[in-house]
Motif scaffolding. Structure first.
Motif, PDB file in Angstrom:
ATOM      1  N   THR A   1       2.405  -9.038  -0.380  1.00 36.16           N
ATOM      2  CA  THR A   1       1.552  -9.590   0.673  1.00 36.16           C
ATOM      3  C   THR A   1       1.467 -11.100   0.518  1.00 36.16           C
ATOM      4  O   THR A   1       0.536 -11.721   1.008  1.00 36.16           O
ATOM      5  CB  THR A   1       0.129  -9.003   0.583  1.00 36.16           C
ATOM      6  N   SER A   2       2.441 -11.657  -0.205  1.00 35.57           N
ATOM      7  CA  SER A   2       2.491 -13.109  -0.451  1.00 35.57           C
ATOM      8  C   SER A   2       1.302 -13.584  -1.255  1.00 35.57           C
ATOM      9  O   SER A   2       0.486 -14.378  -0.798  1.00 35.57           O
ATOM     10  CB  SER A   2       2.563 -13.867   0.882  1.00 35.57           C
ATOM     11  N   ARG A   3       1.189 -13.082  -2.462  1.00 32.48           N
ATOM     12  CA  ARG A   3       0.122 -13.485  -3.369  1.00 32.48           C
ATOM     13  C   ARG A   3       0.715 -13.741  -4.751  1.00 32.48           C
ATOM     14  O   ARG A   3       1.906 -13.608  -4.957  1.00 32.48           O
ATOM     15  CB  ARG A   3      -0.965 -12.397  -3.432  1.00 32.48           C
ATOM     16  N   SER A   4      -0.125 -14.058  -5.792  1.00 35.19           N
ATOM     17  CA  SER A   4       0.431 -14.566  -7.056  1.00 35.19           C
ATOM     18  C   SER A   4       0.187 -13.693  -8.270  1.00 35.19           C
ATOM     19  O   SER A   4      -0.587 -12.763  -8.254  1.00 35.19           O
ATOM     20  CB  SER A   4      -0.173 -15.938  -7.349  1.00 35.19           C
ATOM     21  N   LEU A   5       0.848 -14.085  -9.368  1.00 38.89           N
ATOM     22  CA  LEU A   5       0.669 -13.453 -10.660  1.00 38.89           C
ATOM     23  C   LEU A   5      -0.601 -13.968 -11.319  1.00 38.89           C
ATOM     24  O   LEU A   5      -0.996 -15.097 -11.124  1.00 38.89           O
ATOM     25  CB  LEU A   5       1.855 -13.790 -11.582  1.00 38.89           C
TER      26      LEU A   5
ATOM     27  N   SER B   1      -1.187   6.013 -19.746  1.00 36.32           N
ATOM     28  CA  SER B   1      -1.981   4.869 -19.319  1.00 36.32           C
ATOM     29  C   SER B   1      -1.172   4.017 -18.358  1.00 36.32           C
ATOM     30  O   SER B   1       0.065   4.114 -18.298  1.00 36.32           O
ATOM     31  CB  SER B   1      -2.411   4.022 -20.524  1.00 36.32           C
ATOM     32  N   VAL B   2      -1.876   3.192 -17.612  1.00 37.67           N
ATOM     33  CA  VAL B   2      -1.228   2.288 -16.673  1.00 37.67           C
ATOM     34  C   VAL B   2      -2.022   0.986 -16.640  1.00 37.67           C
ATOM     35  O   VAL B   2      -3.254   1.004 -16.623  1.00 37.67           O
ATOM     36  CB  VAL B   2      -1.122   2.932 -15.274  1.00 37.67           C
ATOM     37  N   THR B   3      -1.322  -0.138 -16.713  1.00 39.99           N
ATOM     38  CA  THR B   3      -1.976  -1.447 -16.697  1.00 39.99           C
ATOM     39  C   THR B   3      -2.018  -1.958 -15.268  1.00 39.99           C
ATOM     40  O   THR B   3      -0.978  -2.207 -14.655  1.00 39.99           O
ATOM     41  CB  THR B   3      -1.227  -2.439 -17.594  1.00 39.99           C
ATOM     42  N   LEU B   4      -3.227  -2.111 -14.736  1.00 38.92           N
ATOM     43  CA  LEU B   4      -3.430  -2.413 -13.324  1.00 38.92           C
ATOM     44  C   LEU B   4      -3.955  -3.831 -13.117  1.00 38.92           C
ATOM     45  O   LEU B   4      -4.828  -4.289 -13.851  1.00 38.92           O
ATOM     46  CB  LEU B   4      -4.426  -1.427 -12.717  1.00 38.92           C
ATOM     47  N   SER B   5      -3.440  -4.488 -12.108  1.00 43.63           N
ATOM     48  CA  SER B   5      -3.962  -5.794 -11.726  1.00 43.63           C
ATOM     49  C   SER B   5      -5.138  -5.611 -10.771  1.00 43.63           C
ATOM     50  O   SER B   5      -5.567  -4.490 -10.503  1.00 43.63           O
ATOM     51  CB  SER B   5      -2.864  -6.627 -11.068  1.00 43.63           C
ATOM     52  N   SER B   6      -5.640  -6.723 -10.233  1.00 46.90           N
ATOM     53  CA  SER B   6      -6.793  -6.692  -9.332  1.00 46.90           C
ATOM     54  C   SER B   6      -6.434  -7.305  -7.987  1.00 46.90           C
ATOM     55  O   SER B   6      -6.710  -8.484  -7.730  1.00 46.90           O
ATOM     56  CB  SER B   6      -7.970  -7.459  -9.948  1.00 46.90           C
ATOM     57  N   PRO B   7      -5.818  -6.549  -7.096  1.00 51.18           N
ATOM     58  CA  PRO B   7      -5.508  -7.086  -5.772  1.00 51.18           C
ATOM     59  C   PRO B   7      -6.785  -7.502  -5.043  1.00 51.18           C
ATOM     60  O   PRO B   7      -7.840  -6.868  -5.192  1.00 51.18           O
ATOM     61  CB  PRO B   7      -4.832  -5.911  -5.054  1.00 51.18           C
ATOM     62  N   SER B   8      -6.678  -8.531  -4.247  1.00 50.68           N
ATOM     63  CA  SER B   8      -7.826  -9.031  -3.505  1.00 50.68           C
ATOM     64  C   SER B   8      -8.215  -8.080  -2.375  1.00 50.68           C
ATOM     65  O   SER B   8      -7.368  -7.382  -1.806  1.00 50.68           O
ATOM     66  CB  SER B   8      -7.504 -10.411  -2.920  1.00 50.68           C
ATOM     67  N   THR B   9      -9.507  -8.089  -2.036  1.00 46.79           N
ATOM     68  CA  THR B   9     -10.016  -7.256  -0.946  1.00 46.79           C
ATOM     69  C   THR B   9     -10.657  -8.083   0.166  1.00 46.79           C
ATOM     70  O   THR B   9     -11.199  -7.515   1.110  1.00 46.79           O
ATOM     71  CB  THR B   9     -11.056  -6.251  -1.470  1.00 46.79           C
TER      72      THR B   9
ATOM     73  N   GLU C   1     -10.647 -11.616   2.907  1.00 44.44           N
ATOM     74  CA  GLU C   1      -9.919 -12.659   3.623  1.00 44.44           C
ATOM     75  C   GLU C   1     -10.673 -13.977   3.496  1.00 44.44           C
ATOM     76  O   GLU C   1     -11.775 -14.129   4.031  1.00 44.44           O
ATOM     77  CB  GLU C   1      -9.783 -12.285   5.095  1.00 44.44           C
ATOM     78  N   THR C   2     -10.109 -14.933   2.765  1.00 43.84           N
ATOM     79  CA  THR C   2     -10.692 -16.262   2.628  1.00 43.84           C
ATOM     80  C   THR C   2      -9.565 -17.286   2.715  1.00 43.84           C
ATOM     81  O   THR C   2      -8.400 -16.927   2.932  1.00 43.84           O
ATOM     82  CB  THR C   2     -11.428 -16.420   1.282  1.00 43.84           C
ATOM     83  N   LYS C   3      -9.884 -18.542   2.490  1.00 41.30           N
ATOM     84  CA  LYS C   3      -8.854 -19.575   2.511  1.00 41.30           C
ATOM     85  C   LYS C   3      -7.904 -19.462   1.328  1.00 41.30           C
ATOM     86  O   LYS C   3      -6.792 -19.992   1.361  1.00 41.30           O
ATOM     87  CB  LYS C   3      -9.504 -20.964   2.527  1.00 41.30           C
ATOM     88  N   THR C   4      -8.357 -18.783   0.267  1.00 39.58           N
ATOM     89  CA  THR C   4      -7.527 -18.664  -0.931  1.00 39.58           C
ATOM     90  C   THR C   4      -7.119 -17.226  -1.247  1.00 39.58           C
ATOM     91  O   THR C   4      -6.388 -16.988  -2.203  1.00 39.58           O
ATOM     92  CB  THR C   4      -8.267 -19.251  -2.149  1.00 39.58           C
ATOM     93  N   THR C   5      -7.591 -16.266  -0.461  1.00 38.20           N
ATOM     94  CA  THR C   5      -7.242 -14.861  -0.703  1.00 38.20           C
ATOM     95  C   THR C   5      -7.034 -14.147   0.627  1.00 38.20           C
ATOM     96  O   THR C   5      -7.424 -14.635   1.690  1.00 38.20           O
ATOM     97  CB  THR C   5      -8.350 -14.123  -1.480  1.00 38.20           C
ATOM     98  N   SER C   6      -6.428 -12.983   0.542  1.00 38.63           N
ATOM     99  CA  SER C   6      -6.316 -12.116   1.715  1.00 38.63           C
ATOM    100  C   SER C   6      -6.638 -10.689   1.283  1.00 38.63           C
ATOM    101  O   SER C   6      -6.742 -10.395   0.091  1.00 38.63           O
ATOM    102  CB  SER C   6      -4.917 -12.180   2.320  1.00 38.63           C
TER     103      SER C   6
ATOM    104  N   PHE D   1      -3.900  -4.296   3.142  1.00 37.76           N
ATOM    105  CA  PHE D   1      -2.504  -4.330   3.574  1.00 37.76           C
ATOM    106  C   PHE D   1      -1.720  -3.179   2.972  1.00 37.76           C
ATOM    107  O   PHE D   1      -1.004  -2.446   3.668  1.00 37.76           O
ATOM    108  CB  PHE D   1      -1.858  -5.658   3.179  1.00 37.76           C
ATOM    109  N   PHE D   2      -1.840  -2.981   1.657  1.00 34.94           N
ATOM    110  CA  PHE D   2      -1.082  -1.919   1.008  1.00 34.94           C
ATOM    111  C   PHE D   2      -1.538  -0.540   1.469  1.00 34.94           C
ATOM    112  O   PHE D   2      -0.721   0.374   1.628  1.00 34.94           O
ATOM    113  CB  PHE D   2      -1.208  -2.041  -0.511  1.00 34.94           C
ATOM    114  N   ASN D   3      -2.857  -0.372   1.701  1.00 36.16           N
ATOM    115  CA  ASN D   3      -3.356   0.902   2.212  1.00 36.16           C
ATOM    116  C   ASN D   3      -2.722   1.242   3.553  1.00 36.16           C
ATOM    117  O   ASN D   3      -2.329   2.379   3.815  1.00 36.16           O
ATOM    118  CB  ASN D   3      -4.877   0.854   2.366  1.00 36.16           C
ATOM    119  N   GLU D   4      -2.635   0.242   4.416  1.00 39.34           N
ATOM    120  CA  GLU D   4      -2.077   0.471   5.749  1.00 39.34           C
ATOM    121  C   GLU D   4      -0.580   0.716   5.698  1.00 39.34           C
ATOM    122  O   GLU D   4      -0.047   1.569   6.431  1.00 39.34           O
ATOM    123  CB  GLU D   4      -2.380  -0.729   6.643  1.00 39.34           C
ATOM    124  N   PHE D   5       0.124  -0.005   4.833  1.00 35.05           N
ATOM    125  CA  PHE D   5       1.578   0.075   4.813  1.00 35.05           C
ATOM    126  C   PHE D   5       2.103   1.274   4.029  1.00 35.05           C
ATOM    127  O   PHE D   5       3.097   1.901   4.420  1.00 35.05           O
ATOM    128  CB  PHE D   5       2.157  -1.213   4.224  1.00 35.05           C
TER     129      PHE D   5
END
Length: 256
Positions: A7-11, A102-110, A112-117, A122-126
């Motif tokens: 979704t065009s976001r970062s590490l 086990s699984v190591t999970l990141s924290s996707p954003s939830t 919509e701001t100027k620095t996040t989406s 997006f992933f739920n819909e797609f």
């Protein structure tokens, strides 16, 4: 190139699981009652390496412009062929039982701001909701190119959303028998943020999406991919990726 849906976001750096011996012993005791008799258990953690990269997500946006993507995996059954220079990290070296994973999970954003989406939205819909994964046991079938695998056993599907940003351990009520040489894979029916990219060239993994490499990397390839979930089914794992890691482990025990 690593496969991923973005979704065009970062590490973002993240601490990975380091399994303490006492914790493993507790898992074994929970999942295998009666194991604490005269003979000691042999315990190994498949997929654990001396070093592991952080998972992707959330992404980075500057002035509402995507800069670095958030990357996840979805609609696939996959496993590392090599990880951090370790060959066949998910192949069972002896007959035993997988008692936990086990699984190591990141924290996707939830948001919509100027620095996040809203990456989760997006992933739920797609790819479907909620975020899910399960452990799978594969057996190599014959000698072919690409290789084929039979699904012989699998664990229950776990919902991951409440664990984002952590490394949960799922203890199996019914441990999965694994024969020597069989592979413990990760199945993602929807999507899961347990994916690291731009890693070592020694990080290589194989996925179940298609029979050949020509349909493995685009968004549509990922959306139309099929995880292997029918017990007894045989699939060609034609998608092969490098410089990427599926961040999961499986605790395998053997009683001498």
């Amino acid at each position: 190139m690593p496969s991923a849906l973005s979704t065009s976001r970062s590490l973002r750096p993240w601490a990975l699981l380091v399994a303490a011996a006492c914790l493993l012993a507790a898992l074994v005791a929970l999942a295998a009652p009666g194991a604490a008799d005269s003979a000691p258990l042999r315990v190994i953690v498949l997929g654990q390496t001396p070093q592991a990269p952080p998972p992707s997500c959330p992404g980075k946006t500057v002035n509402e412009v995507p800069v670095i993507p958030c990357l996840v995996e979805g609609h696939v059954t996959g496993f590392q062929v090599s990880a951090n220079g370790v060959a066949k990290p998910y192949e069972a070296p002896f007959e035993g039982k997988v008692v936990a994973w086990s699984v190591t999970l990141s924290s996707p954003s939830t948001k919509e701001t100027k620095t996040t989406s809203d990456e989760v939205g997006f992933f739920n819909e797609f790819l479907g909701s909620p975020s899910q994964a399960r452990i799978s046991i594969l057996r190599t079938v014959g000698k072919s190119n690409p290789p084929k695998y039979k699904l012989v056993r699998q664990g229950p599907t776990e919902t991951l959303n409440s664990f984002f940003g952590s490394t949960p351990i799922f203890v199996l009520d019914h441990p999965l028998v694994v024969l020597k040489g069989q592979i413990v894979a990760l199945t993602v029916p929807t999507w899961a943020p347990m994916f690291a990219v731009e890693t070592s060239p020694e990080d290589k993994w194989r996925g179940s999406r298609y029979k050949d490499q020509s349909h493995c990397t685009s968004k549509e390839d990922i959306k139309n991919g099929r995880p292997q979930q029918a017990i007894g089914s045989v699939r060609a794992y034609g998608c092969f990726y490098s410089e990427a890691r599926l961040l999961y482990t499986a605790t395998l025990v053997k009683k001498p």
